[in-house]
Design a protein around this motif. Structure first.
Motif, short mmCIF file in Angstrom:
data_model
loop_
_atom_site.label_atom_id
_atom_site.label_comp_id
_atom_site.label_asym_id
_atom_site.label_seq_id
_atom_site.Cartn_x
_atom_site.Cartn_y
_atom_site.Cartn_z
N ILE A 23 1.08 -1.11 -0.07
CA ILE A 23 0.03 0.06 0.07
C ILE A 23 0.74 1.21 0.07
O ILE A 23 1.65 1.48 0.92
N ILE A 24 0.72 2.12 -1.02
CA ILE A 24 1.45 3.35 -0.91
C ILE A 24 0.26 4.51 -0.90
O ILE A 24 -0.63 4.65 -1.57
N PHE A 25 0.47 5.27 0.03
CA PHE A 25 -0.30 6.73 0.11
C PHE A 25 0.28 7.64 -0.70
O PHE A 25 1.36 8.06 -0.45
N VAL A 26 -0.80 8.45 -1.34
CA VAL A 26 0.02 9.65 -2.14
C VAL A 26 -0.80 10.91 -1.58
O VAL A 26 -2.08 10.84 -1.75
N VAL A 27 0.19 11.55 -1.05
CA VAL A 27 -0.59 12.78 -0.24
C VAL A 27 0.01 14.06 -0.90
O VAL A 27 1.19 14.15 -1.12
N GLY A 28 -0.88 14.97 -1.21
CA GLY A 28 -0.30 16.25 -1.39
C GLY A 28 -1.41 17.16 -1.61
O GLY A 28 -2.82 16.84 -1.54
N GLY A 29 -1.21 18.52 -1.88
CA GLY A 29 -2.57 19.32 -1.86
C GLY A 29 -3.30 19.23 -3.24
O GLY A 29 -2.80 18.65 -4.12
N PRO A 30 -4.42 20.16 -3.18
CA PRO A 30 -5.16 19.94 -4.57
C PRO A 30 -4.46 20.56 -5.61
O PRO A 30 -3.86 21.75 -5.67
N HIS A 49 -4.46 2.14 -9.20
CA HIS A 49 -4.51 3.45 -8.69
C HIS A 49 -5.72 3.52 -8.37
O HIS A 49 -7.01 3.44 -9.15
N LEU A 50 -6.28 4.03 -7.26
CA LEU A 50 -7.37 4.51 -6.67
C LEU A 50 -7.31 5.71 -6.29
O LEU A 50 -6.65 5.97 -5.11
N SER A 51 -7.97 6.68 -6.78
CA SER A 51 -7.97 7.98 -6.49
C SER A 51 -9.51 8.33 -5.47
O SER A 51 -10.54 7.89 -6.17
N SER A 52 -9.31 8.62 -4.42
CA SER A 52 -10.47 8.77 -3.49
C SER A 52 -11.57 9.66 -4.23
O SER A 52 -12.81 9.60 -4.10
N GLY A 53 -11.09 10.85 -4.57
CA GLY A 53 -11.82 11.86 -5.41
C GLY A 53 -12.42 11.25 -6.58
O GLY A 53 -13.64 11.51 -6.97
N ASP A 54 -11.86 10.35 -7.17
CA ASP A 54 -12.51 9.68 -8.44
C ASP A 54 -13.48 8.93 -8.03
O ASP A 54 -14.81 8.64 -8.59
N LEU A 55 -13.25 8.03 -7.16
CA LEU A 55 -14.51 6.99 -6.58
C LEU A 55 -15.57 7.96 -6.13
O LEU A 55 -16.84 7.58 -6.49
N LEU A 56 -15.33 8.99 -5.32
CA LEU A 56 -16.54 9.84 -4.88
C LEU A 56 -17.12 10.52 -6.15
O LEU A 56 -18.55 10.67 -6.29
N ILE A 94 -10.60 -4.62 -2.45
CA ILE A 94 -11.00 -5.92 -2.42
C ILE A 94 -11.33 -6.66 -4.05
O ILE A 94 -10.88 -7.70 -4.28
N ALA A 95 -12.09 -5.70 -4.54
CA ALA A 95 -12.53 -6.22 -6.14
C ALA A 95 -11.02 -6.27 -6.89
O ALA A 95 -11.06 -7.26 -7.79
N LYS A 96 -9.91 -5.79 -6.39
CA LYS A 96 -8.57 -6.03 -7.23
C LYS A 96 -7.45 -6.89 -6.56
O LYS A 96 -6.55 -6.96 -7.10
N ALA A 97 -7.95 -7.24 -5.42
CA ALA A 97 -6.84 -7.82 -4.48
C ALA A 97 -6.22 -8.85 -5.23
O ALA A 97 -4.87 -9.20 -5.17
N SER A 98 -6.94 -9.90 -5.89
CA SER A 98 -6.28 -10.89 -6.24
C SER A 98 -5.63 -10.76 -7.51
O SER A 98 -4.65 -11.60 -8.10
N THR A 99 -5.45 -9.55 -8.18
CA THR A 99 -4.68 -9.51 -9.58
C THR A 99 -3.62 -8.21 -9.25
O THR A 99 -3.11 -7.75 -10.15
N LYS A 101 -0.71 -5.86 -8.06
CA LYS A 101 0.61 -5.77 -7.40
C LYS A 101 0.99 -4.80 -6.14
O LYS A 101 1.90 -4.96 -5.63
N GLY A 102 -0.12 -4.15 -6.14
CA GLY A 102 0.04 -2.82 -4.91
C GLY A 102 -0.97 -2.00 -5.17
O GLY A 102 -1.32 -1.89 -6.47
N PHE A 103 -1.38 -1.10 -4.46
CA PHE A 103 -2.42 -0.12 -4.53
C PHE A 103 -1.74 1.22 -4.13
O PHE A 103 -0.94 1.55 -3.38
N LEU A 104 -1.93 2.20 -5.14
CA LEU A 104 -1.65 3.48 -4.89
C LEU A 104 -2.98 4.45 -4.30
O LEU A 104 -4.03 4.27 -5.23
N ILE A 105 -3.09 4.70 -3.28
CA ILE A 105 -4.01 5.44 -2.68
C ILE A 105 -4.04 6.77 -2.72
O ILE A 105 -3.12 7.46 -1.96
N ASP A 106 -4.66 7.73 -3.59
CA ASP A 106 -4.25 8.66 -4.04
C ASP A 106 -5.59 9.68 -3.54
O ASP A 106 -6.79 9.48 -3.49
N GLY A 107 -5.09 10.70 -2.59
CA GLY A 107 -5.99 11.85 -1.96
C GLY A 107 -6.59 11.02 -0.80
O GLY A 107 -7.68 11.70 -0.22
#
Ligand SMILES: Nc1nc2c(ncn2[C@@H]2O[C@H](COP(=O)(O)OP(=O)(O)OP(=O)(O)O)[C@@H](O)[C@H]2O)c(=O)[nH]1
Ligand SMILES: Nc1ccn([C@@H]2O[C@H](COP(=O)(O)OP(=O)(O)O)[C@@H](O)[C@H]2O)c(=O)n1
Ligand SMILES: [Mg+2]
Length: 207
Positions: A23-30, A49-56, A94-99, A101-107
């Motif tokens: 798990i990699i957190f990607v943190v920075g201003g807008p 890549h999972l962008s919390s803003g894009d999910l919302l 969870i939907a991507k866990a089996s395939t 290689k790692g997660f970028l948690i953006d925002g």
């Protein structure tokens, strides 16, 4: 699945499926360039890549009742409730866990408590990429992006609110993880490629 969990996702306990995920957190201003760098990381290293803003924003586009409530919060540049975004991230992981290689948690995390809850329910990050740009740089980039993005929060007043909230709530997240030695500070003032060469060094230091 623990007792009391009726859906496929139980937000109250860590998921076995995710326990070995990188798990990699990607943190920075807008407007610091998180999304731009994440795309390049995916291209070279194949992370998810999972962008919390894009999910919302996807939830808002669906037109659901929950999406309408989220839209009102996001248009003001405020933070949506912690449980809402955390559950969305967890479901997507969870939907991507089996395939993956790692997660970028953006925002995400946007505040220290969001980081604490993520670790309780999902797992610990091995790296935090701190995408650092000056407020005036972020403001300029967002005003420019607003000319074409169609994002209802890329307007002068909301950008100002997002920047203020970033300094107040999100910057303390960086100090919190600095104590653990996992923060890599990236100077995000240059060109996309200049920034990416620093990002790539940080990612490769992991392997
Ligand atoms: N000069 C320069 N511009 C960049 C760089 N990265 C992104 N930009 C521009 O800055 C704007 C914001 O970039 P994004 O990647 O959307 O930023 P973000 O951090 O994901 O922004 P939010 O989703 O609002 O948090 C975009 O319009 C990009 O074209 C960079 O490294 N250098
Ligand atoms: N973890 C998160 C991520 C986004 N959001 C909301 O979604 C909006 C857009 O998020 P984003 O990450 O795409 O963009 P920035 O606000 O960082 O520019 C934020 O302004 C918040 O209203 C949130 O509340 N919590
Ligand atoms: Mg983004």
């Amino acid at each position: 699945m623990g007792a009391g969990c009726s859906s496929g996702v139980c937000p109250s306990r860590k998921s076995d499926k995710l326990k070995n995920s990188k798990i990699i957190f990607v943190v920075g201003g807008p407007g610091s360039g998180k999304g731009t760098q994440c795309e390049k990381i995916v291209e070279r290293y194949g992370f998810t890549h999972l962008s919390s803003g894009d999910l919302l924003r996807a939830e808002v586009s669906s037109g659901s009742e929950r999406g309408k409530q989220l839209a009102a919060i996001m248009e003001k540049g405020e933070l949506v409730p912690l449980d809402t975004i955390l559950n969305m991230i967890k479901e997507a992981m969870i939907a991507k866990a089996s395939t993956s290689k790692g997660f970028l948690i953006d925002g995400y995390p946007r505040e220290v408590r969001q980081g604490e809850e993520f670790e309780k329910k999902i797992g610990a990050p091995c790296l935090l990429l701190y995408i650092d740009a000056k407020a005036e740089t972020m403001l300029m980039r967002l005003i420019k992006r607003g000319e074409t993005s169609g994002r209802s929060d890329d307007t002068a007043q909301t950008i100002k609110n997002r920047l203020e909230l970033y300094y107040k709530a999100t910057e303390p997240v960086i100090a919190y993880y600095q104590g653990r030695g996992i923060v890599r500070k990236i100077n995000a003032e240059g060109s996309v490629d200049e920034v990416f060469s620093q990002v790539a060094n940080a990612i490769e230091s992991l392997q």
